[in-house]
Design a protein around this motif. Structure first.
Motif, short mmCIF file in Angstrom:
data_model
loop_
_atom_site.label_atom_id
_atom_site.label_comp_id
_atom_site.label_asym_id
_atom_site.label_seq_id
_atom_site.Cartn_x
_atom_site.Cartn_y
_atom_site.Cartn_z
N MET A 267 22.09 46.41 -78.02
CA MET A 267 23.29 45.98 -77.27
C MET A 267 24.31 47.11 -77.17
SD MET A 267 24.07 42.01 -78.46
CE MET A 267 25.50 41.79 -77.36
N THR A 268 24.50 47.86 -78.26
CA THR A 268 25.48 48.96 -78.19
C THR A 268 25.01 50.00 -77.17
OG1 THR A 268 24.51 50.28 -80.01
CG2 THR A 268 26.22 48.69 -80.60
N THR A 269 23.70 50.26 -77.13
CA THR A 269 23.18 51.21 -76.14
C THR A 269 23.47 50.71 -74.72
OG1 THR A 269 21.42 51.78 -77.69
CG2 THR A 269 21.11 52.46 -75.39
N MET A 270 23.25 49.41 -74.52
CA MET A 270 23.47 48.83 -73.19
C MET A 270 24.94 48.90 -72.77
SD MET A 270 20.93 45.56 -73.68
CE MET A 270 20.92 44.77 -72.06
N VAL A 271 25.86 48.56 -73.69
CA VAL A 271 27.27 48.58 -73.29
C VAL A 271 27.77 50.02 -73.14
CG1 VAL A 271 27.74 46.33 -74.33
CG2 VAL A 271 28.31 48.39 -75.62
N MET B 66 32.47 44.04 -75.11
CA MET B 66 32.55 45.43 -74.63
C MET B 66 31.84 45.57 -73.29
SD MET B 66 31.89 47.24 -78.35
CE MET B 66 32.19 48.98 -77.99
N GLY B 67 30.74 44.84 -73.15
CA GLY B 67 30.03 44.83 -71.86
C GLY B 67 30.90 44.24 -70.76
N ASP B 68 31.63 43.17 -71.09
CA ASP B 68 32.53 42.56 -70.10
C ASP B 68 33.58 43.57 -69.64
OD1 ASP B 68 31.25 40.14 -70.39
OD2 ASP B 68 32.78 39.25 -71.69
N ALA C 209 34.81 56.51 -75.47
CA ALA C 209 34.08 55.23 -75.47
C ALA C 209 32.61 55.47 -75.83
CB ALA C 209 34.20 54.55 -74.11
N GLU C 210 32.05 56.52 -75.27
CA GLU C 210 30.64 56.82 -75.52
C GLU C 210 30.41 57.21 -76.99
OE1 GLU C 210 29.17 58.55 -72.10
OE2 GLU C 210 27.11 58.66 -72.81
N THR D 107 29.00 53.29 -83.46
CA THR D 107 28.86 51.88 -83.83
C THR D 107 27.38 51.51 -84.00
OG1 THR D 107 30.89 51.36 -82.63
CG2 THR D 107 29.44 49.52 -83.15
N GLY D 108 26.55 51.94 -83.06
CA GLY D 108 25.12 51.69 -83.15
C GLY D 108 24.54 52.27 -84.44
N GLN D 109 24.91 53.51 -84.74
CA GLN D 109 24.40 54.14 -85.96
C GLN D 109 24.88 53.44 -87.23
OE1 GLN D 109 24.94 58.47 -86.04
NE2 GLN D 109 24.48 58.52 -83.86
N ALA D 110 26.16 53.03 -87.22
CA ALA D 110 26.71 52.35 -88.40
C ALA D 110 26.00 51.01 -88.63
CB ALA D 110 28.21 52.15 -88.23
#
Lengths: 221, 221
Positions: free
Chosen positions: A19-23, A93-95, A128-129, A135-138
């Motif tokens: 999900m983090t990758t997608m957003v 975040m996606g929104d 943001a990136e 966040t994904g790594q954490a």
């Protein structure tokens, strides 16, 4: 029994990272749509948000299923509950990426943000990136230090947000009210994107250390 | 065992209703602070948000405790999980009231919103009050019809939000950029307040009927 539980939980964690990758991709592409007035990209970001929403729903359903079947307690229980909170923040975040894309679409073929601010918006998109990546790594590594560092990265986002507002409130603003309204909202979308990354990070800190710290700070603004 | 569970769950539900009362009072008082440029009230709304945050934390802790001790399944489990999602939305409504109060404080002794828009802001505050009241009742009674009606009330909020934007984007706007920026943000705070009420309502619908409906619609904007 415990092994099945942890396999399932790993899958939930993998989905959150996905999900983090997608957003992250959504916000990067929304920024392109905005700054390069690229309608096709704007439309595709808007449409792709459904995929993020669906994955969030899968994560939540799997989490509830885990609770029902495995009835975890203590740390295992906290992990499942935390995952549900994180999915909510990441979906949001996606929104926000979708909101940026919608602002781009609304003003097409004009650009919603004056040229002089493109550099700052681009910096916000870069931050943001970095935020979603951290966040994904954490999440993947349950890394408290990484999570704490997210707050520091987000400070840069807040700084850029203040910079935009400085420009807006400068007497020399000459782009009119419509551009002011659009810029206000767009800057806030990036800033809130960062706040939700911080909220996820704080959940990780709480999960690992049991301390709230500045738990909802990220979402206070 | 089941009785203890339902007693505990009733207490969670009572606390959620109490939270709606608190955020309703917060938004009402924030509106007073804003439109009557009342600094003392603004400060007190800002300070009182901690109470809402604390109650939210209690609700969540009690929910996790319920999961750990009683290990509910099926509908009982869904109710506990739903309560956690609802506490998150209602707490956020408190943050939005605080944002309105902060905007009032920031421009004191001036008013952040031009006189001509006071009537519309007051209408938004009225709708906000009806929304929290309906939300509290829908939680207390697990009332699907009441929950569905919340969407209709929120349509009025969206209409008022569009009205504000119509004024902002009207060529005759003569209040300058600062007032435009403040008005943009403040109008969005009320609108988001409504979105979170809808999100809570949709959770109730899902809980009772098992159908998502327009689950995250309220939060899409």
């Amino acid at each position: 029994m415990r092994d099945a539980f942890h396999d399932d939980l790993d899958r939930v964690s993998d989905d959150l990272v996905e999900m983090t990758t997608m957003v992250g991709a959504a916000m990067r592409r929304a920024t392109t749509a905005l700054l390069e007035t690229d309608l096709t990209t704007a439309e595709s970001v808007i449409a792709a948000d459904d995929d993020i929403d669906n994955l969030r729903r899968e994560v939540d359903d799997r989490a509830v299923d885990l609770l029902a079947r495995q009835q975890p307690v203590a740390t295992d229980l906290r992990m499942v509950v935390t995952a549900m909170h994180m999915s909510s923040d990441i979906e949001r975040m996606g929104d926000l990426a979708r909101h940026v894309a919608k602002a781009a679409r609304r003003r097409y073929p004009d650009c919603a943000v004056p040229d002089q601010l493109h550099g700052t918006i681009r910096e916000m998109a870069d931050v943001a990136e970095r935020l979603v990546s951290a966040t994904g790594q954490a999440i993947a590594n349950k890394d408290v230090h990484g999570a704490v560092a997210i707050q520091t990265i987000d400070d840069q986002m807040d700084e850029l947000h203040r910079k935009i507002f400085g420009e807006l409130l400068n007497q020399t603003w000459e782009h009119g009210t419509e551009a002011a309204v659009d810029t206000t909202l767009i800057s806030r979308y990036y800033e809130r994107f960062g706040d939700h990354a911080v909220a996820v990070a704080n959940r990780i800190v709480y999960l690992v250390t049991g301390r709230y710290g500045s738990e909802s700070e990220g979402l206070k603004r």
